[in-house]
Design a protein around this motif. Structure first.
Motif, short mmCIF file in Angstrom:
data_model
loop_
_atom_site.label_atom_id
_atom_site.label_comp_id
_atom_site.label_asym_id
_atom_site.label_seq_id
_atom_site.Cartn_x
_atom_site.Cartn_y
_atom_site.Cartn_z
N VAL A 54 -63.36 58.23 69.33
CA VAL A 54 -63.07 57.47 70.55
C VAL A 54 -61.91 56.51 70.28
O VAL A 54 -61.73 56.07 69.15
CB VAL A 54 -64.28 56.65 71.06
N THR A 55 -61.17 56.20 71.34
CA THR A 55 -60.12 55.19 71.24
C THR A 55 -60.82 53.84 71.18
O THR A 55 -61.56 53.49 72.10
CB THR A 55 -59.20 55.19 72.49
N ALA A 56 -60.59 53.09 70.10
CA ALA A 56 -61.19 51.75 70.01
C ALA A 56 -60.24 50.73 70.61
O ALA A 56 -60.67 49.78 71.26
CB ALA A 56 -61.49 51.41 68.55
N SER A 57 -58.95 50.91 70.36
CA SER A 57 -57.97 49.96 70.93
C SER A 57 -56.56 50.55 70.87
O SER A 57 -56.29 51.49 70.12
CB SER A 57 -57.99 48.64 70.17
N GLY A 83 -59.38 52.96 57.68
CA GLY A 83 -60.36 52.04 57.12
C GLY A 83 -61.53 52.88 56.63
O GLY A 83 -61.33 53.95 56.02
N THR A 84 -62.76 52.46 56.97
CA THR A 84 -63.93 53.25 56.57
C THR A 84 -64.23 54.32 57.63
O THR A 84 -64.35 55.51 57.31
CB THR A 84 -65.17 52.32 56.41
N THR A 85 -64.27 53.86 58.89
CA THR A 85 -64.57 54.81 59.98
C THR A 85 -63.44 54.85 61.01
O THR A 85 -63.48 55.62 61.95
CB THR A 85 -65.87 54.41 60.72
N SER A 86 -62.44 53.98 60.81
CA SER A 86 -61.37 53.89 61.81
C SER A 86 -60.07 54.49 61.28
O SER A 86 -59.85 54.52 60.06
CB SER A 86 -61.14 52.44 62.23
N THR A 112 -55.96 52.73 67.62
CA THR A 112 -57.03 52.87 66.63
C THR A 112 -58.13 53.73 67.22
O THR A 112 -58.58 53.48 68.34
CB THR A 112 -57.61 51.50 66.24
N VAL A 114 -61.98 55.62 66.33
CA VAL A 114 -63.14 55.56 65.44
C VAL A 114 -63.84 56.92 65.50
O VAL A 114 -64.07 57.46 66.59
CB VAL A 114 -64.09 54.42 65.87
N PRO A 122 -70.40 55.07 64.27
CA PRO A 122 -69.20 55.18 63.46
C PRO A 122 -69.48 55.92 62.14
O PRO A 122 -70.50 55.68 61.50
CB PRO A 122 -68.80 53.72 63.22
N ARG A 149 -55.64 43.12 63.76
CA ARG A 149 -56.48 43.74 64.79
C ARG A 149 -57.90 43.17 64.77
O ARG A 149 -58.50 42.94 65.79
CB ARG A 149 -56.53 45.24 64.48
N ARG A 153 -59.69 41.33 67.75
CA ARG A 153 -60.98 41.80 68.28
C ARG A 153 -61.95 40.63 68.41
O ARG A 153 -62.66 40.49 69.40
CB ARG A 153 -61.54 42.87 67.34
#
Ligand SMILES: CC(C)(COP(=O)(O)OP(=O)(O)OC[C@H]1O[C@@H](n2cnc3c(N)ncnc32)[C@H](O)[C@@H]1OP(=O)(O)O)[C@@H](O)C(=O)NCCC(=O)NCCS
Length: 170
Positions: A54-57, A83-86, A112, A114, A122, A149, A153
């Protein structure tokens, strides 16, 4: 999970501008470009993670120069940092005047995404192996953008607590 090259998530699409896609200045409508950017980036995120995403941002969409119906529009996206899940996805839009061959960077964007597991939670993504100078520059500067970011957030969440969900006319 083995890291992947940017090339493994790269998506490239070249198209023309049709009358339905322009604004009242006869240049490409910004909302249309943003929708196309999100679509390309979502394919990139799917190619990198091989999971639902999904688009997080969207950090920014910078419209650097107008795109006219004389131009072809080449959009390119790839994962630049994880990152880890992004996943951070960079999208570059190049307009090419088909009569002169003149090419210019018309827009750039960072989004970003996820990755999600089967329960919609995630889920981990592979790291990145940058190869070209452009990819290396984007990778090296990725952590700093991710930190900004996170702060953004936190501020957005704080601000959202002041907003009302009441109907505007009540
Ligand atoms: C994005 C989403 C899955 C995050 O879920 P969450 O339970 O808040 O997840 P977490 O806080 O554990 O964050 C998971 C990862 O997402 C990142 N993330 C979450 N919100 C983010 C945002 N707004 N911008 C950038 N990254 C974000 C976190 O930094 C974290 O990254 P990491 O694992 O690489 O460290 C959730 O907020 C969501 O579903 N949002 C709606 C997405 C949507 O509908 N998109 C379509 C556009 S309309």
């Amino acid at each position: 999970m083995d890291a992947k090259t940017c090339n493994e998530s790269r998506v490239v699409r070249t198209s023309r501008i049709f009358p339905n896609d322009v604004n009242n200045h006869n240049t490409l409508f910004g909302g249309k470009l943003m929708s196309d950017i999100d679509m390309l980036a979502s394919i990139t995120a799917g190619r990198h993670s091989r999971k639902e995403c999904v688009t997080a941002s969207t950090d920014s969409v910078d419209f650097l120069s107008p795109i006219t119906p004389k131009d072809s529009v080449c959009m390119e996206s790839f994962v630049t940092w994880t990152g880890t899940t992004s996943m951070e996805v960079f999208v570059k839009v190049i307009a090419e005047n088909l009569l002169t061959g003149d090419r210019k960077i018309a827009a750039t964007a960072f989004l970003t995404f996820v990755a999600l597991d089967d329960n919609g939670q995630p889920s981990g993504v592979p790291g990145i192996i940058p190869e070209t100078e452009e990819e290396k520059k984007l990778f090296e500067t990725g952590k700093e953008r991710a930190e900004k970011r996170k702060l953004h957030r936190k501020n957005s969440k704080e601000l959202a607590s002041y907003f009302t969900t009441r109907k505007p006319w009540e």
